[in-house]
Design a protein around this motif. Structure first.
Motif, PDB file in Angstrom:
ATOM      1  N   ASN A 223       7.661  -1.394   8.323  1.00  0.00           N
ATOM      2  CA  ASN A 223       6.746  -1.209   7.201  1.00  0.00           C
ATOM      3  C   ASN A 223       7.142  -2.136   6.054  1.00  0.00           C
ATOM      4  N   ILE A 224       6.800  -3.429   6.202  1.00  0.00           N
ATOM      5  CA  ILE A 224       7.176  -4.419   5.189  1.00  0.00           C
ATOM      6  C   ILE A 224       5.948  -5.261   4.838  1.00  0.00           C
ATOM      7  N   HIS A 225       6.018  -5.950   3.698  1.00  0.00           N
ATOM      8  CA  HIS A 225       4.993  -6.924   3.363  1.00  0.00           C
ATOM      9  C   HIS A 225       5.353  -8.263   4.011  1.00  0.00           C
ATOM     10  N   TYR A 226       4.402  -9.198   4.005  1.00  0.00           N
ATOM     11  CA  TYR A 226       4.679 -10.502   4.608  1.00  0.00           C
ATOM     12  C   TYR A 226       5.811 -11.171   3.835  1.00  0.00           C
ATOM     13  N   PRO A 227       6.881 -11.559   4.527  1.00  0.00           N
ATOM     14  CA  PRO A 227       8.057 -12.061   3.809  1.00  0.00           C
ATOM     15  C   PRO A 227       7.979 -13.553   3.519  1.00  0.00           C
ATOM     16  N   SER A 228       8.240 -13.887   2.276  1.00  0.00           N
ATOM     17  CA  SER A 228       8.509 -15.265   1.866  1.00  0.00           C
ATOM     18  C   SER A 228       9.739 -15.231   0.977  1.00  0.00           C
ATOM     19  N   GLU A 229      10.433 -16.363   0.873  1.00  0.00           N
ATOM     20  CA  GLU A 229      11.662 -16.341   0.079  1.00  0.00           C
ATOM     21  C   GLU A 229      11.416 -15.895  -1.358  1.00  0.00           C
ATOM     22  N   SER A 230      10.302 -16.347  -1.958  1.00  0.00           N
ATOM     23  CA  SER A 230      10.036 -15.988  -3.347  1.00  0.00           C
ATOM     24  C   SER A 230       9.803 -14.488  -3.501  1.00  0.00           C
ATOM     25  N   SER A 231       9.034 -13.885  -2.581  1.00  0.00           N
ATOM     26  CA  SER A 231       8.775 -12.450  -2.686  1.00  0.00           C
ATOM     27  C   SER A 231      10.033 -11.637  -2.396  1.00  0.00           C
ATOM     28  N   LEU A 232      10.871 -12.115  -1.478  1.00  0.00           N
ATOM     29  CA  LEU A 232      12.105 -11.395  -1.178  1.00  0.00           C
ATOM     30  C   LEU A 232      13.092 -11.472  -2.347  1.00  0.00           C
ATOM     31  N   VAL A 233      13.191 -12.648  -2.962  1.00  0.00           N
ATOM     32  CA  VAL A 233      14.055 -12.774  -4.144  1.00  0.00           C
ATOM     33  C   VAL A 233      13.544 -11.871  -5.263  1.00  0.00           C
ATOM     34  N   ARG A 234      12.226 -11.814  -5.424  1.00  0.00           N
ATOM     35  CA  ARG A 234      11.646 -10.936  -6.444  1.00  0.00           C
ATOM     36  C   ARG A 234      11.985  -9.472  -6.165  1.00  0.00           C
ATOM     37  N   ASP A 235      11.854  -9.044  -4.900  1.00  0.00           N
ATOM     38  CA  ASP A 235      12.206  -7.670  -4.548  1.00  0.00           C
ATOM     39  C   ASP A 235      13.670  -7.382  -4.831  1.00  0.00           C
TER      40      ASP A 235
END
Length: 480
Positions: free
Chosen positions: A166-178
């Motif tokens: 149950n995750i959103h589509y991962p990109s480095e920018s979104s993961l760093v933001r999380d």
């Protein structure tokens, strides 16, 4: 205080075995309740299953002291119905409060107004049961099914599929933001509790991280002139801010005196964020190709892996690979969540040996697809199963693959896709709704338990009322 089940007869409730089910209803709950009635009628099997549940629920505590909790039988019924009918906790709560047959199977009468089933209470009780315990319960259900259909374990077919996390589509920018968002939240909480200065403007920091991350997303979606140059510039700004926040967070961990659990969770998010920052620096700024096993695809579900299986409409999937074995009656006799770095061919011999040993060597024929093939697996499976069906990669050979039994096993093997489709659409294994790796394993085990109870119920109903709607199978044939 807990007990296995209530043995006191109630005036407002029939006994479990006397509960009447509508066999002309095609809903999934009917065969599941019928299977639970059968388990209740077998004291040896029932008591063994309830002992499994008691071991996890009580642990080292006594069951005759404290507040009254859910009976072990209540927990079993709710666990069976949750993913047997693919329900969320809110719908399960409504059924536990309103569904008359379900309540009577649990031993709750029509006049009982004090037994509450809030979704939090259901969730907290089900989460006490460990994945290994649910798997052991499922094996007991399968053993009872094999007692009714002794020929079922002779034929087996196995395949794997991806259960998405149950995750959103991962990109480095979104993961760093999380990661930075969680780091800032933890640091602000720790600083407030310990009266440590420096984190008063934590909301401003969070807005700055979101602004840079969204700028990267706009550049990546629109592209345009000097796309790579603008993208690298935005990533450098985000990575500089991330390095600054992580440094301050580590300094806070070194000076603040707070609960060890809070600090450990903060350090976990720091390490995951640093890993994503390294991946972004290598991929975006240095132009490297980073292998999947070195990537992180979620801050909250770090066990997630990326799979490219070539499925139509799903070129890539984020989740975990699950291997399932189905017998001739439709029972899922075994399931295994593969490690992140493992493929089908790496585990098939070991897992086949495990299920063969547990079934007492009853499997005579087992079929697999080409993705499981290696020369070593061909040799090992020949020592485990009398008639293994493991096609070779590429063009079929002209020896074993021309045998009549081999071709028949190949034709039957496609039926395992129906079992996988039932697990995905009917038992929730298209996407896991629970959190953490243990929650993922529990979710998969609950889905397999619900499927096996459904198959057992269909088998029983087909013997009792073969012409009823509840006895009909989705595979266009009788469930007998």
């Amino acid at each position: 205080m807990r007990k296995p089940f209530s043995s006191q007869q109630r005036l407002d409730c029939r006994t479990v075995l006397e509960v009447s089910l509508n066999l002309e209803c095609r809903d999934e709950i009917v065969p599941i309740l019928r299977a639970l009635q059968h388990i209740y009628s077998q004291p040896a099997v029932r008591d063994e299953i309830l002992r499994f549940i008691a071991r996890d629920v009580n642990k080292d505590a006594r069951d005759d002291r404290g507040r009254e909790g859910l009976d072990y039988w209540h927990i079993l019924v709710l666990a069976a119905v949750r993913l047997g009918c693919n329900l969320d906790y809110d719908k399960l709560q409504d059924l536990a409060e309103q569904h008359r047959a379900l309540r009577h199977v649990m031993g709750i009468g029509d006049w009982d107004d004090h037994t509450e089933f809030s979704w939090r209470r259901i969730r907290d009780n089900l989460c006490l049961v460990q994945p290994a315990t649910i798997e052991a319960i499922s094996h007991a259900i399968v053993a009872e099914g094999h007692r009714l259909d002794p020929a079922a374990p002779k034929l087996a077919r196995a395949d794997s599929f991806v259960v998405e996390t149950n995750i959103h589509y991962p990109s480095e920018s979104s993961l760093v933001r999380d990661g930075l968002r969680k780091i800032i939240e933890h640091c602000a909480r720790i600083a407030a509790a310990g009266d440590v200065p420096g984190w008063r403007q934590h909301e401003h920091l969070t807005k700055g991280v979101k602004k840079l991350s969204r700028a990267i997303e706009r550049i990546a979606s629109r592209k345009g002139p000097r796309y790579e140059e603008r993208l690298q510039k935005a990533y450098r700004a985000l990575l500089r801010l991330a390095e600054k926040i992580i440094g301050r967070a580590r300094a806070l961990c070194a000076t603040a005196s707070t609960a060890a659990a809070v600090t450990a969770e903060l350090l976990a998010f720091i390490e995951r964020t640093e890993q994503v920052c390294r991946t972004a620096r290598r991929r975006v700024l240095q132009g490297e190709t980073v292998p999947n096993d070195e990537k992180l695809f979620s801050m909250f579900e770090p066990h997630t892996q990326l799979y490219k299986r070539g499925k139509a409409g799903e070129p890539i999937q984020f989740g975990r690979l699950v291997l399932v074995y189905e017998d001739a009656a439709g029972f899922i006799t075994h399931h295994h969540v593969l490690p992140r770095d493992a493929a089908d061919r790496d585990v098939v011999a070991q897992q086949t040996r495990i299920v063969q040993r547990r079934l007492g060597g009853q499997i005579e024929e087992a079929s697999f697809d080409r993705g499981f093939h290696t020369p070593e697996n061909q040799e090992k499976l020949g020592t485990i199963v009398l008639h293994p069906c493991l096609p070779k990669l590429g063009k079929a050979g002209k020896n074993q693959e021309e045998s009549v039994r081999f071709r028949a096993a190949r034709q039957r093997h496609a039926g395992v896709e129906s079992a996988i489709g039932a697990l995905q659409s009917g038992n929730g294994l298209e996407r896991c709704r629970d959190h953490s790796e243990k929650g993922f394993e529990r979710f998969v085990a609950l889905a397999v338990l619900g499927r096996n109870l459904h198959v057992l119920g269909k088998l029983l109903i087909a013997r009792e009322a073969s012409r009823s709607e509840a006895a009909r199978s989705q595979r266009k044939k009788s469930a007998a």
